[in-house]
Design a protein around this motif. Structure first.
Motif, mmCIF file in Angstrom:
data_model
loop_
_atom_site.group_PDB
_atom_site.id
_atom_site.type_symbol
_atom_site.label_atom_id
_atom_site.label_comp_id
_atom_site.label_asym_id
_atom_site.label_seq_id
_atom_site.Cartn_x
_atom_site.Cartn_y
_atom_site.Cartn_z
ATOM 1 N N ASN A 126 37.968 46.233 45.115
ATOM 2 C CA ASN A 126 36.850 45.379 44.587
ATOM 3 C C ASN A 126 37.360 43.897 44.381
ATOM 4 N N HIS A 183 18.693 46.355 44.991
ATOM 5 C CA HIS A 183 20.192 46.031 44.959
ATOM 6 C C HIS A 183 20.155 44.577 45.994
ATOM 7 N N LEU A 195 25.406 46.821 37.290
ATOM 8 C CA LEU A 195 26.641 47.587 38.404
ATOM 9 C C LEU A 195 26.352 49.162 38.178
ATOM 10 N N THR A 200 33.353 41.706 44.813
ATOM 11 C CA THR A 200 32.539 42.750 44.715
ATOM 12 C C THR A 200 31.116 42.647 45.239
ATOM 13 N N TRP A 217 34.161 49.241 38.025
ATOM 14 C CA TRP A 217 33.860 48.056 37.140
ATOM 15 C C TRP A 217 33.288 48.396 35.768
ATOM 16 N N SER A 267 22.053 41.110 44.531
ATOM 17 C CA SER A 267 23.162 40.614 44.930
ATOM 18 C C SER A 267 22.937 39.169 45.817
ATOM 19 N N SER A 295 33.253 44.242 33.535
ATOM 20 C CA SER A 295 32.663 43.187 34.265
ATOM 21 C C SER A 295 32.534 41.993 33.381
ATOM 22 N N GLN A 318 28.790 43.714 48.352
ATOM 23 C CA GLN A 318 27.459 44.208 47.983
ATOM 24 C C GLN A 318 26.407 43.551 48.836
ATOM 25 N N VAL A 362 31.947 50.523 42.965
ATOM 26 C CA VAL A 362 31.272 49.820 42.015
ATOM 27 C C VAL A 362 31.537 50.302 40.626
ATOM 28 N N GLU A 364 25.944 42.431 33.402
ATOM 29 C CA GLU A 364 26.546 42.767 34.897
ATOM 30 C C GLU A 364 26.821 44.412 34.698
ATOM 31 N N THR A 367 23.610 50.297 39.817
ATOM 32 C CA THR A 367 23.660 50.223 41.398
ATOM 33 C C THR A 367 24.491 51.530 41.546
#
Lengths: 260, 334
Positions: free
Chosen positions: A99, A145, A49, A105, A36, A149, A40, A109, A33, A45, A52
């Motif tokens: 990814n 999360h 991310l 991705t 990214w 997602s 992203s 997730q 993750v 994002e 996360t």
């Protein structure tokens, strides 16, 4: 941080194996993750991310820290993360999948979050206190999360024809890697018996439900359950893990014994 | 300094007597230290200058994620990885506040991106240098964030309310960033000879580009004079550079490092350091697009934007469908 707090009756080798499995999942997915960062499709994002990834790395520190204690050989979470080779890693293959595009991705997730959420929810109610405590903390993070997602999978599934196509393709590609989440072996059996972990298969119905609801709302078609790849939980990985580790472990390997 | 050489459109700074009553009232409020808010009247030059400066600042935060992000996957411990992730996440957050602050001046984030991608808008020269070793991550925190703080602390008193307020929050986080950078280097210089050499190498490469962050001397610049009259800028580039050198040299000494400037020495009389002149030809080359990483940085941002178009379009389409469905349900219910 005394190991005495752990239930003495539990098989240490099995417990260690479980902690590596759950810790390595967090570590490797957190790594993926974080790739990214800065790349992203939207600034929001990038922020989400990174958040996360940060949660997952924090969970790694807790799980692998406990794994080191259980092992009793003086290895820290860092030692376990940075100084093991691929065959000693116990993450499922799903989390080491590359990814791909942002849709892949997100789909990876979501499929993982739905299972991770259910696993942590079960763990926090079980008897092993140290594990329950970590699960309690991680559960709060992973609930978020999953909210995120799931929401994005729905919106992109039911977005444009292009976003729908990409999400369906991601789902079809990743589906064969979902079976490993529910696989069970002697390690699981021993820990289920001791009341430390839930029966892996017992999470399947809940996972099916979360996934099916989101896919329906996102107008995506659930793939048929065909052949399922596995091996990560016993240290047999895809070619991708070696590259993750060579990158992740570079400094620790190049400067042995240095502190950072 | 994340905004360099910001133009103002001014030919010279006009006196209060030369201004019409509306502009004069505006200038008097600025002079009195009052904040200007988005809906209030402001000279067009003030608005345009702020858009240039704030968007350049925002772009610097966003592009600045790249050199640091370059080492997230190779951070040497879980703790360092978490700290670096949190820091890069903060930078993205700073970009977000700053784009929002600029949006209050009548430009959209998409328009600002377009200006970045076309090369019309700039970002700080510093992010066109590569991060070659882990010590570079510490050096960025220590030197680059240190230089940024020099500029941003006075910006908390900027005349434009949204920018000043964004800066209050940003400054708090930047000082954490600087400390973590210094802490990472401290750990390394106390480590093995190889680690210490890595830190010295990072200082050798980042020292001059850090001094260039303040921009060339602007004592004779009409743009700087106008920005100061508007209280968008508070100190000259040379003043800030001097302050930065005076703050940083003792820190380098404490780390046991050598600042790569043979002309550097303490000047008792002025109560500050004398130091050499940065290579301004290099600076102008970097600004013109010839820095070591200009092409990669811009390509990475453009790629992120272009590859993500389907994602943004998908979310927009979903939002429209959901709104249509709500409207249809409402009609059906009536």
């Amino acid at each position: 941080m005394a190991t005495a707090a752990l239930e003495p009756a539990v098989d240490r080798a099995a417990l260690l194996e479980f902690l590596l499995r759950i810790g390595d999942n967090a570590l490797i997915l957190g790594h993926r993750v974080s790739e990214w960062c800065g790349h992203s499709p939207a600034l929001e994002e990038d922020i989400a991310l990174a958040n996360t990834a940060l949660d997952l790395i924090g969970q790694t520190q807790l799980w692998l820290g406990l794994a080191g204690e259980v092992e009793g050989k003086g290895r820290s979470a860092d030692d376990l993360a940075y100084l093991r080779d691929g065959y000693d890693f116990r993450n499922i293959l799903l989390v080491e999948r590359p990814n791909g595009d942002f849709g892949k991705t997100l789909m990876r997730q979501f499929l993982f979050d739905a299972w991770h959420y259910l696993l942590l929810k079960a763990l926090k109610g079980l008897t092993e206190k140290r594990i329950a405590e970590i699960a309690e903390k991680a559960f709060k993070e992973v609930s978020y999360h999953l909210d995120r997602s799931r929401d994005l999978v729905i919106r992109l599934g039911d977005g444009t024809a292009e976003s729908h196509r990409r999400m369906q393709e991601a789902l079809d590609d990743l589906w064969p890697y979902t079976g490993e989440m529910f696989a069970a072996d002697a390690v699981d059996a021993a820990l289920v018996e001791a009341g430390v972990i839930p029966e892996p298969q017992s999470l399947k119905a809940g996972w099916d439900e979360i996934v099916a609801e989101a896919l329906t709302e996102g107008t995506l078609k659930k793939p048929a359950d065909g052949y399922m790849h596995k091996g990560g939980r016993r240290g047999v990985h895809t070619e991708h893990l070696g590259f993750i580790l060579s990158e992740m472990q570079f400094l620790q390997r190049a400067y042995p014994g240095a502190t950072w | 300094m994340y905004a360099q050489m910001v133009k103002t459109d001014a030919a010279r700074v006009r006196s209060l007597d030369e201004m019409d009553p509306v502009e004069r009232a505006f200038q008097e409020r600025v002079d009195a230290g009052q904040k200007i808010e988005p809906k209030e009247w402001m000279p067009e030059g003030y608005r345009k200058t702020l858009v240039r400066q704030i968007s350049q600042h925002a772009h610097s935060e966003i592009v600045g994620q790249l050199p640091e992000g370059n080492w997230i996957s190779r951070a040497p411990t879980l703790e360092r990885k978490a700290i670096l992730l949190a820091k890069v996440q903060d930078e993205a957050g700073h970009g977000l506040y700053l784009y929002c602050a600029a949006e209050t001046l009548g430009i959209s984030r998409d328009q600002m991106y377009e200006q970045l991608h076309s090369g019309k808008a700039k970002y700080s020269s510093i992010f066109n240098y590569p991060t070659l070793t882990w010590a570079d991550i510490g050096a960025i925190g220590w030197l680059v964030d240190g230089a940024a703080i020099m500029n941003q602390v006075p910006l908390q008193r900027c005349s434009y309310g949204p920018y000043a307020r964004a800066m209050v929050r940003i400054c708090k986080e930047e000082s954490f960033h600087q400390r973590q950078g210094y802490d990472a280097l401290m750990r390394m210089v106390k480590g093995t000879p190889a680690q210490k050499a890595m830190v010295q190498d990072a200082l050798n490469r980042w020292w001059w580009p850090s001094l260039m962050m303040f921009g060339p001397s602007d004592d004779a610049s009409v743009h700087s004079a106008q920005s100061m009259a508007w209280k968008i800028k508070q100190n000259s580039n040379d003043e800030l550079r001097q302050k930065f050198v005076d703050q940083t040299v003792p820190q380098a000494k404490y780390l046991g490092l050598t600042v790569p400037d043979p002309d550097l020495k303490w000047n008792e009389e002025k109560g500050g350091h004398d130091f050499g002149e940065p290579d301004w030809e290099e600076f102008f080359n970097v600004i013109a697009g010839n820095g070591p990483c200009n092409a990669e940085r811009l390509d990475a941002r453009k790629k992120a934007w272009n590859d993500g178009a389907w994602f943004r379009d998908g979310l927009t389409a979903h939002a429209e469908k959901a709104a249509d469905r709500r409207a249809a349900a409402k009609i059906a219910a009536e």
